[in-house]
Design a protein around this motif. Structure first.
Motif, PDB file in Angstrom:
ATOM      1  N   HIS A   1       0.873  -1.178   0.000  1.00  0.00           N
ATOM      2  CA  HIS A   1       0.000   0.000   0.000  1.00  0.00           C
ATOM      3  C   HIS A   1       0.906   1.221   0.000  1.00  0.00           C
ATOM      4  O   HIS A   1       1.863   1.297   0.767  1.00  0.00           O
ATOM      5  CB  HIS A   1      -0.900   0.016   1.241  1.00  0.00           C
ATOM      6  CG  HIS A   1      -1.740   1.248   1.322  1.00  0.00           C
ATOM      7  ND1 HIS A   1      -2.965   1.357   0.707  1.00  0.00           N
ATOM      8  CD2 HIS A   1      -1.525   2.445   1.945  1.00  0.00           C
ATOM      9  CE1 HIS A   1      -3.480   2.556   0.948  1.00  0.00           C
ATOM     10  NE2 HIS A   1      -2.620   3.239   1.685  1.00  0.00           N
ATOM     11  N   VAL A   2       0.614   2.174  -0.870  1.00  0.00           N
ATOM     12  CA  VAL A   2       1.373   3.422  -0.907  1.00  0.00           C
ATOM     13  C   VAL A   2       0.432   4.545  -1.339  1.00  0.00           C
ATOM     14  O   VAL A   2      -0.415   4.359  -2.205  1.00  0.00           O
ATOM     15  CB  VAL A   2       2.608   3.326  -1.838  1.00  0.00           C
ATOM     16  CG1 VAL A   2       2.214   3.015  -3.250  1.00  0.00           C
ATOM     17  CG2 VAL A   2       3.457   4.576  -1.782  1.00  0.00           C
TER      18      VAL A   2
ATOM     19  N   ASP B   1      -3.021   0.148  -4.072  1.00  0.00           N
ATOM     20  CA  ASP B   1      -2.953  -1.129  -3.391  1.00  0.00           C
ATOM     21  C   ASP B   1      -2.495  -2.119  -4.446  1.00  0.00           C
ATOM     22  O   ASP B   1      -3.158  -2.287  -5.479  1.00  0.00           O
ATOM     23  CB  ASP B   1      -4.309  -1.504  -2.792  1.00  0.00           C
ATOM     24  CG  ASP B   1      -4.627  -0.617  -1.596  1.00  0.00           C
ATOM     25  OD1 ASP B   1      -3.949  -0.773  -0.566  1.00  0.00           O
ATOM     26  OD2 ASP B   1      -5.516   0.247  -1.710  1.00  0.00           O
ATOM     27  N   ILE B   2      -1.351  -2.731  -4.209  1.00  0.00           N
ATOM     28  CA  ILE B   2      -0.690  -3.565  -5.202  1.00  0.00           C
ATOM     29  C   ILE B   2      -0.527  -4.976  -4.651  1.00  0.00           C
ATOM     30  O   ILE B   2      -0.034  -5.156  -3.533  1.00  0.00           O
ATOM     31  CB  ILE B   2       0.699  -2.980  -5.551  1.00  0.00           C
ATOM     32  CG1 ILE B   2       0.555  -1.559  -6.113  1.00  0.00           C
ATOM     33  CG2 ILE B   2       1.449  -3.897  -6.509  1.00  0.00           C
ATOM     34  CD1 ILE B   2       1.870  -0.796  -6.229  1.00  0.00           C
ATOM     35  N   ILE B   3      -0.925  -5.949  -5.447  1.00  0.00           N
ATOM     36  CA  ILE B   3      -0.665  -7.352  -5.117  1.00  0.00           C
ATOM     37  C   ILE B   3       0.308  -7.852  -6.183  1.00  0.00           C
ATOM     38  O   ILE B   3      -0.018  -7.883  -7.372  1.00  0.00           O
ATOM     39  CB  ILE B   3      -1.953  -8.179  -5.082  1.00  0.00           C
ATOM     40  CG1 ILE B   3      -2.856  -7.639  -3.979  1.00  0.00           C
ATOM     41  CG2 ILE B   3      -1.633  -9.665  -4.860  1.00  0.00           C
ATOM     42  CD1 ILE B   3      -4.244  -8.212  -3.958  1.00  0.00           C
TER      43      ILE B   3
ATOM     44  N   LEU C   1       0.448  -8.823 -11.556  1.00  0.00           N
ATOM     45  CA  LEU C   1       0.285  -7.623 -10.755  1.00  0.00           C
ATOM     46  C   LEU C   1      -1.177  -7.215 -10.788  1.00  0.00           C
ATOM     47  O   LEU C   1      -1.771  -7.107 -11.856  1.00  0.00           O
ATOM     48  CB  LEU C   1       1.138  -6.513 -11.366  1.00  0.00           C
ATOM     49  CG  LEU C   1       1.577  -5.364 -10.497  1.00  0.00           C
ATOM     50  CD1 LEU C   1       2.440  -5.838  -9.344  1.00  0.00           C
ATOM     51  CD2 LEU C   1       2.368  -4.371 -11.320  1.00  0.00           C
ATOM     52  N   THR C   2      -1.736  -7.014  -9.611  1.00  0.00           N
ATOM     53  CA  THR C   2      -3.078  -6.452  -9.478  1.00  0.00           C
ATOM     54  C   THR C   2      -2.901  -5.109  -8.799  1.00  0.00           C
ATOM     55  O   THR C   2      -2.196  -5.015  -7.788  1.00  0.00           O
ATOM     56  CB  THR C   2      -4.000  -7.378  -8.658  1.00  0.00           C
ATOM     57  OG1 THR C   2      -4.146  -8.609  -9.370  1.00  0.00           O
ATOM     58  CG2 THR C   2      -5.366  -6.750  -8.442  1.00  0.00           C
TER      59      THR C   2
ATOM     60  N   ILE D   1       2.969   4.123   3.733  1.00  0.00           N
ATOM     61  CA  ILE D   1       3.523   3.009   2.962  1.00  0.00           C
ATOM     62  C   ILE D   1       3.641   1.801   3.883  1.00  0.00           C
ATOM     63  O   ILE D   1       4.239   1.893   4.950  1.00  0.00           O
ATOM     64  CB  ILE D   1       4.913   3.364   2.395  1.00  0.00           C
ATOM     65  CG1 ILE D   1       4.815   4.610   1.513  1.00  0.00           C
ATOM     66  CG2 ILE D   1       5.511   2.186   1.642  1.00  0.00           C
ATOM     67  CD1 ILE D   1       6.159   5.203   1.140  1.00  0.00           C
ATOM     68  N   TRP D   2       3.044   0.702   3.452  1.00  0.00           N
ATOM     69  CA  TRP D   2       3.224  -0.540   4.194  1.00  0.00           C
ATOM     70  C   TRP D   2       3.237  -1.703   3.229  1.00  0.00           C
ATOM     71  O   TRP D   2       2.710  -1.635   2.131  1.00  0.00           O
ATOM     72  CB  TRP D   2       2.186  -0.725   5.298  1.00  0.00           C
ATOM     73  CG  TRP D   2       0.738  -0.695   4.884  1.00  0.00           C
ATOM     74  CD1 TRP D   2      -0.110   0.376   4.941  1.00  0.00           C
ATOM     75  CD2 TRP D   2      -0.041  -1.785   4.357  1.00  0.00           C
ATOM     76  NE1 TRP D   2      -1.352   0.020   4.476  1.00  0.00           N
ATOM     77  CE2 TRP D   2      -1.342  -1.304   4.121  1.00  0.00           C
ATOM     78  CE3 TRP D   2       0.243  -3.119   4.058  1.00  0.00           C
ATOM     79  CZ2 TRP D   2      -2.356  -2.105   3.601  1.00  0.00           C
ATOM     80  CZ3 TRP D   2      -0.776  -3.923   3.541  1.00  0.00           C
ATOM     81  CH2 TRP D   2      -2.058  -3.396   3.327  1.00  0.00           C
ATOM     82  N   VAL D   3       3.890  -2.770   3.649  1.00  0.00           N
ATOM     83  CA  VAL D   3       4.011  -3.952   2.808  1.00  0.00           C
ATOM     84  C   VAL D   3       3.935  -5.182   3.705  1.00  0.00           C
ATOM     85  O   VAL D   3       4.375  -5.143   4.857  1.00  0.00           O
ATOM     86  CB  VAL D   3       5.337  -3.923   1.998  1.00  0.00           C
ATOM     87  CG1 VAL D   3       6.546  -3.910   2.894  1.00  0.00           C
ATOM     88  CG2 VAL D   3       5.407  -5.048   1.009  1.00  0.00           C
TER      89      VAL D   3
END
Length: 190
Positions: free
Chosen positions: A41-42, A110-112, A129-130, A180-182
């Protein structure tokens, strides 16, 4: 004997009001921790006003493993090439929609990320990549095809590392980041 002084960066990334600011010519920022398959998430923000257009309007990027870029760009009412717009897998796939808010407002990604897996020269999984931009799906399990670049693609003809850094790109434009979190995702059984 006259020695040439080392070239110094003219500026650095800095934190202001809890926001990470990319000052022009600061260089890219890499995470210390490395990740493989992950959810990221960024949030990012471009300046409210800009006289620039096209790729010169708050250009930056979020790179996974340093190879696959989700484009950051203020293309709200700003035309540019399709696979270089915000939410694009840069050089691979344009976003399905332009979900941007005007400049000066916060955007969220939001990236997967599922990394490509290549063993002994054989592609076992092309990776995908989503991406959700401001809650709108703009990339839906998009095959990575090895990652992209400006007018070029990397193909899955090499081994991808199991993990790599997350990189925020300095493209010479002022962009702010926050929240920003991962988190790592469960490994795939292949």
């Amino acid at each position: 004997k006259h020695e040439k002084p080392e070239a110094k960066r003219q500026s650095e990334w800095f934190v202001e009001d809890g926001e990470l600011v990319c000052a022009p010519r600061a260089g890219n920022l890499l995470s210390r921790e490395v990740f493989g398959d992950c959810q990221l998430h960024v949030e990012w923000c471009s300046p409210e006003q800009s006289n620039n257009s096209g790729q010169a309007r708050s250009n930056s990027g979020v790179f996974l493993m340093g190879m696959v870029e989700v484009q950051v760009l203020d293309n709200y009412q700003n035309s540019t090439y399709a696979d270089g717009t915000a939410g694009a897998v840069y050089g691979v796939m344009p976003p399905a929609a332009n979900a941007l808010r005007p400049g000066g407002q916060w955007q969220s990604y939001d990236i997967i990320y599922r990394r490509p897996i290549v063993r002994d020269g054989q592609v076992l999984d092309a990776g995908s990549l989503t991406v959700l931009c401001n809650g709108v799906v703009v990339q839906d399990s998009t095959p990575l095809e090895g990652g992209g670049g400006y007018k070029k693609r990397m193909f899955l003809n090499r081994i991808f590392p199991e993990r790599g850094s997350i990189k925020l790109q300095d493209h010479g434009d002022p962009v702010r980041f926050r929240n920003i979190w991962v988190r790592p995702l469960r490994p795939r059984a292949l």
